[in-house]
Design a protein around this motif. Structure first.
Motif, short mmCIF file in Angstrom:
data_model
loop_
_atom_site.label_atom_id
_atom_site.label_comp_id
_atom_site.label_asym_id
_atom_site.label_seq_id
_atom_site.Cartn_x
_atom_site.Cartn_y
_atom_site.Cartn_z
N LYS A 86 -7.79 -3.47 7.61
CA LYS A 86 -8.31 -2.13 7.36
C LYS A 86 -8.61 -1.93 5.88
O LYS A 86 -9.63 -1.35 5.51
N LEU A 87 -7.70 -2.41 5.03
CA LEU A 87 -7.93 -2.30 3.59
C LEU A 87 -9.18 -3.07 3.18
O LEU A 87 -9.98 -2.58 2.37
N ALA A 103 -3.84 -2.88 -5.41
CA ALA A 103 -2.58 -2.12 -5.43
C ALA A 103 -2.07 -1.86 -4.01
O ALA A 103 -0.87 -2.00 -3.74
N ALA A 104 -2.96 -1.49 -3.10
CA ALA A 104 -2.55 -1.23 -1.72
C ALA A 104 -2.07 -2.51 -1.05
O ALA A 104 -1.09 -2.49 -0.28
N LYS A 105 -2.72 -3.62 -1.34
CA LYS A 105 -2.32 -4.91 -0.77
C LYS A 105 -0.92 -5.30 -1.28
O LYS A 105 -0.06 -5.72 -0.48
N ARG A 106 -0.68 -5.13 -2.57
CA ARG A 106 0.65 -5.44 -3.13
C ARG A 106 1.72 -4.57 -2.46
O ARG A 106 2.80 -5.05 -2.14
N LYS A 107 1.40 -3.29 -2.24
CA LYS A 107 2.35 -2.38 -1.61
C LYS A 107 2.67 -2.83 -0.19
O LYS A 107 3.82 -2.85 0.22
N LEU A 108 1.64 -3.20 0.57
CA LEU A 108 1.86 -3.68 1.93
C LEU A 108 2.70 -4.94 1.98
O LEU A 108 3.55 -5.11 2.85
N LEU A 109 2.45 -5.84 1.04
CA LEU A 109 3.16 -7.12 1.01
C LEU A 109 4.52 -7.00 0.35
O LEU A 109 5.29 -7.97 0.35
N GLY A 110 4.83 -5.86 -0.21
CA GLY A 110 6.12 -5.65 -0.86
C GLY A 110 6.27 -6.40 -2.16
O GLY A 110 7.36 -6.79 -2.54
#
Length: 111
Positions: A86-87, A103-110
């Motif tokens: 989706k991102l 930034a959103a990808k890093r957040k999802l991956l922790g």
């Protein structure tokens, strides 16, 4: 009339601040004032579009997370892959910038 003969004009801006307060600003004796009005209007429209895109992107991400929380039959890995896809779609559509996507990808991956 004297302003028009000289090719200058007055531009009046009406702005609404984030606190709801209305403000008027006059730009007096502006050369090529019609072009100035066009530039101001197009810049304001671009800003409105960007704000709407960001609001839409936030809504889409929120709805996506909500759906994955209700779907108990899928694994966490499937949910993560779906969110990453989706991102990527939002980035491809121009809704997210490269920085917002990262930034959103890093957040999802922790990370």
């Amino acid at each position: 009339m004297a302003q028009k003969a000289r090719g200058i004009g007055t531009v009046t801006l009406h702005a609404k601040r984030s606190n709801g307060e209305l403000e008027s600003i006059e730009l007096v004796d502006i050369p090529d004032f019609r072009q100035a009005v066009e530039i101001i209007n197009s810049t304001a429209e671009e800003a409105r579009i960007q704000l709407q895109r960001r609001a839409n992107a936030q809504t889409l991400r929120h709805e996506g997370q909500q759906q994955s929380a209700n779907n108990t039959s899928s694994s966490p890995k499937d949910d993560l892959n779906g969110e990453l896809m989706k991102l990527a779609e939002l980035k491809s559509a121009g809704v997210l910038t490269e920085e917002e996507f990262a930034a959103a990808k890093r957040k999802l991956l922790g990370l």
